[in-house]
Scaffold this motif. Structure first.
Motif, short mmCIF file in Angstrom:
data_model
loop_
_atom_site.label_atom_id
_atom_site.label_comp_id
_atom_site.label_asym_id
_atom_site.label_seq_id
_atom_site.Cartn_x
_atom_site.Cartn_y
_atom_site.Cartn_z
N ALA A 1 0.83 -1.21 0.00
CA ALA A 1 0.00 0.00 0.00
C ALA A 1 0.86 1.25 0.00
CB ALA A 1 -0.93 -0.02 1.21
N ALA A 2 1.94 1.23 0.79
CA ALA A 2 2.82 2.40 0.87
C ALA A 2 3.56 2.62 -0.45
CB ALA A 2 3.81 2.23 2.02
N LEU A 3 4.03 1.56 -1.08
CA LEU A 3 4.72 1.70 -2.36
C LEU A 3 3.77 2.18 -3.45
CD1 LEU A 3 7.00 -1.49 -2.35
CD2 LEU A 3 7.71 0.89 -2.05
N ASN A 4 2.54 1.72 -3.42
CA ASN A 4 1.55 2.20 -4.39
C ASN A 4 1.28 3.68 -4.19
OD1 ASN A 4 -0.61 1.60 -6.46
ND2 ASN A 4 -1.86 2.43 -4.80
N GLU A 5 1.16 4.09 -2.94
CA GLU A 5 0.95 5.52 -2.66
C GLU A 5 2.17 6.33 -3.08
OE1 GLU A 5 -0.21 8.44 1.11
OE2 GLU A 5 -0.06 6.27 1.38
N LEU A 6 3.39 5.75 -2.89
CA LEU A 6 4.61 6.43 -3.32
C LEU A 6 4.59 6.64 -4.83
CD1 LEU A 6 7.50 7.48 -2.80
CD2 LEU A 6 8.29 5.11 -3.02
N ALA A 7 4.18 5.62 -5.57
CA ALA A 7 4.11 5.74 -7.03
C ALA A 7 3.11 6.81 -7.45
CB ALA A 7 3.76 4.39 -7.65
N VAL A 8 1.95 6.82 -6.80
CA VAL A 8 0.91 7.80 -7.14
C VAL A 8 1.37 9.21 -6.84
CG1 VAL A 8 -1.41 8.60 -6.57
CG2 VAL A 8 -0.97 6.15 -6.85
N ARG B 1 8.36 -2.70 -8.73
CA ARG B 1 7.79 -4.06 -8.66
C ARG B 1 8.18 -4.70 -7.34
NH1 ARG B 1 9.16 -3.56 -14.12
NH2 ARG B 1 7.43 -3.94 -15.56
N LEU B 2 7.17 -5.30 -6.71
CA LEU B 2 7.38 -6.01 -5.44
C LEU B 2 6.84 -7.42 -5.61
CD1 LEU B 2 8.25 -5.71 -2.40
CD2 LEU B 2 5.82 -5.30 -1.92
N SER B 3 7.69 -8.41 -5.42
CA SER B 3 7.27 -9.81 -5.54
C SER B 3 7.75 -10.57 -4.31
CB SER B 3 7.85 -10.44 -6.81
OG SER B 3 9.26 -10.42 -6.79
N ALA B 4 7.00 -11.60 -3.95
CA ALA B 4 7.32 -12.35 -2.74
C ALA B 4 6.92 -13.80 -2.88
CB ALA B 4 6.63 -11.73 -1.52
N THR C 1 4.78 3.78 -11.89
CA THR C 1 3.80 2.70 -11.71
C THR C 1 4.27 1.72 -10.64
OG1 THR C 1 4.80 1.33 -13.43
CG2 THR C 1 3.07 2.89 -14.10
N PHE C 2 3.32 0.96 -10.11
CA PHE C 2 3.63 -0.05 -9.10
C PHE C 2 2.89 -1.33 -9.39
CE2 PHE C 2 2.28 -2.12 -5.11
CZ PHE C 2 3.53 -2.58 -4.68
N GLU C 3 3.61 -2.46 -9.24
CA GLU C 3 3.01 -3.79 -9.39
C GLU C 3 3.47 -4.66 -8.23
OE1 GLU C 3 3.95 -5.53 -13.09
OE2 GLU C 3 3.12 -3.90 -14.30
N ALA C 4 2.56 -5.50 -7.73
CA ALA C 4 2.89 -6.40 -6.63
C ALA C 4 2.41 -7.80 -6.95
CB ALA C 4 2.26 -5.91 -5.32
N ALA C 5 3.19 -8.79 -6.54
CA ALA C 5 2.83 -10.19 -6.74
C ALA C 5 3.22 -10.98 -5.50
CB ALA C 5 3.53 -10.77 -7.97
N GLY C 6 2.31 -11.79 -5.01
CA GLY C 6 2.59 -12.58 -3.82
C GLY C 6 2.33 -11.80 -2.55
N THR C 7 2.41 -12.49 -1.44
CA THR C 7 2.21 -11.89 -0.13
C THR C 7 3.55 -11.70 0.55
OG1 THR C 7 0.08 -13.01 0.10
CG2 THR C 7 1.08 -12.13 2.11
#
Length: 338
Positions: free
Chosen positions: A212-219, A271-274, A230-236
């Motif tokens: 959520a914080a990284l998405n807000e940073l991108a916005v 991009r954030l993946s886990a 832009t921001f993309e996330a995959a996994g928990t």
């Protein structure tokens, strides 16, 4: 018991080494010349090296040579000539002195190594404290912006709205339009101040906080700067504990700052993946890259990003993208770091 020996005075340790040495010489007399106890004579020397000063070590080494020679003669051991006897005695003294010198050398080397390790640990603690103080100050400034400046600007915005309405009621449309422009500028100022405050106090330490914080940073980056972020996330992600989420967020912030300030980027992708074993963060831009900005890649910001990655026991890398630009990445093992 070991703690007692370490904490005792050097004088008491010297007396104990002497008693140990005399006990070995008595045992040497009792066993006869058929049994060699040369290795046992080195034990008091090693004991003195461990707990006494250098002078005491040489005294114990010299006495070891004297007592061994005395016990050898007292047992009736005979030599073919006085020259051979003198040679044997000299060899004994040299052997024990060499044992003492080698022990002192090893002790000083160990102490020097311990001192370097202690200094390194102290430097790491100071670096960590600096990071923590910086985080605290950023959070304090962020709260002051949100609770102070933002509220103050919002109040001014309300006053501007009220002024615009009053001017319209009085038929002063031109002045009302000017008041409307002031209202819009203040509203935009409130948004920017809130974006800044959220950037300074970004992450609630739970698993949902980092995406959520990284998405807000991108916005907010897209809104505040003339670039597309832009921001993309995959996994928990499993980085909600021990401050790792905050470290990753700060790495993303610094990477964006470098991309816009040094890389002249117009587009940034976060991009954030886990998975079960690790969490990976990458920030890719279309700028000119760090290869043309040697000072930037060796700057304080990059060093701090590397240090944050080390705190999390993670891997940090900066690479050139095949299509141009730069990719900053950090991979953190789940459950690691501080």
């Amino acid at each position: 018991m070991l703690r007692f020996f370490i904490r005792q005075s050097a004088t008491l340790a010297f007396v104990e080494a002497l008693a140990f040495l005399f006990a070995i010489s008595w045992l040497d007399l009792a066993t006869g010349h058929q049994v060699s106890l040369v290795l046992f004579y080195t034990a008091p020397i090693v004991f003195a090296v461990w707990l006494c000063d250098n002078k005491s070590v040489f005294v114990i080494a010299g006495l070891a040579g004297v007592l061994w020679s005395w016990a050898d003669l007292a047992r009736g051991n005979s030599y073919p000539s006085e020259t051979i006897q003198a040679w044997e005695i000299a060899i004994r003294f040299a052997f024990f002195l060499l044992v003492g010198l080698a022990g002192i050398g090893m002790r000083e080397k160990q102490r020097s190594s311990d001192a370097r390790i202690s200094l390194l640990e102290h430097a790491q603690r100071l670096e960590k404290q600096i990071i923590e103080v910086s985080e605290y100050e950023q959070q304090r400034i962020g709260r002051d912006l949100h609770d102070g400046l933002c509220q103050f600007l919002a109040a001014i915005g309300c006053a501007a709205t009220s002024l615009k309405i009053d001017l319209k009621e009085k038929g002063l449309d031109k002045l009302a339009a000017n008041a409307g422009e002031i209202e819009k500028l203040i509203s935009e100022s409130v948004k920017q101040a809130r974006d800044l405050s959220h950037g300074l106090v970004p992450v609630q330490l739970n698993e949902a906080g980092l995406p959520a914080a990284l998405n807000e940073l991108a916005v907010s980056t897209s809104r505040l700067l003339p670039i597309e972020c832009t921001f993309e996330a995959a996994g928990t992600t499993g980085v909600g504990q021990n401050g790792k989420a905050a470290h990753l967020y700060r790495i993303a912030q610094e990477a964006i700052n470098n991309a816009t300030k040094h890389g002249k980027a117009s587009k940034i992708d976060i991009r954030l993946s886990a998975n079960e074993s690790a969490t990976s963060l990458s920030i890719a831009d279309d700028g000119i890259g760090f290869s043309k900005n040697g000072n930037a890649i060796n700057g304080v910001g990059i060093s701090i990003m590397r240090y944050r990655a080390n705190l999390m026991e993670g891997e940090f890398a900066i690479e050139g993208d095949t299509g141009g630009g730069t990719i900053v990445s950090c991979t953190v093992p789940t459950g690691a770091g501080r």
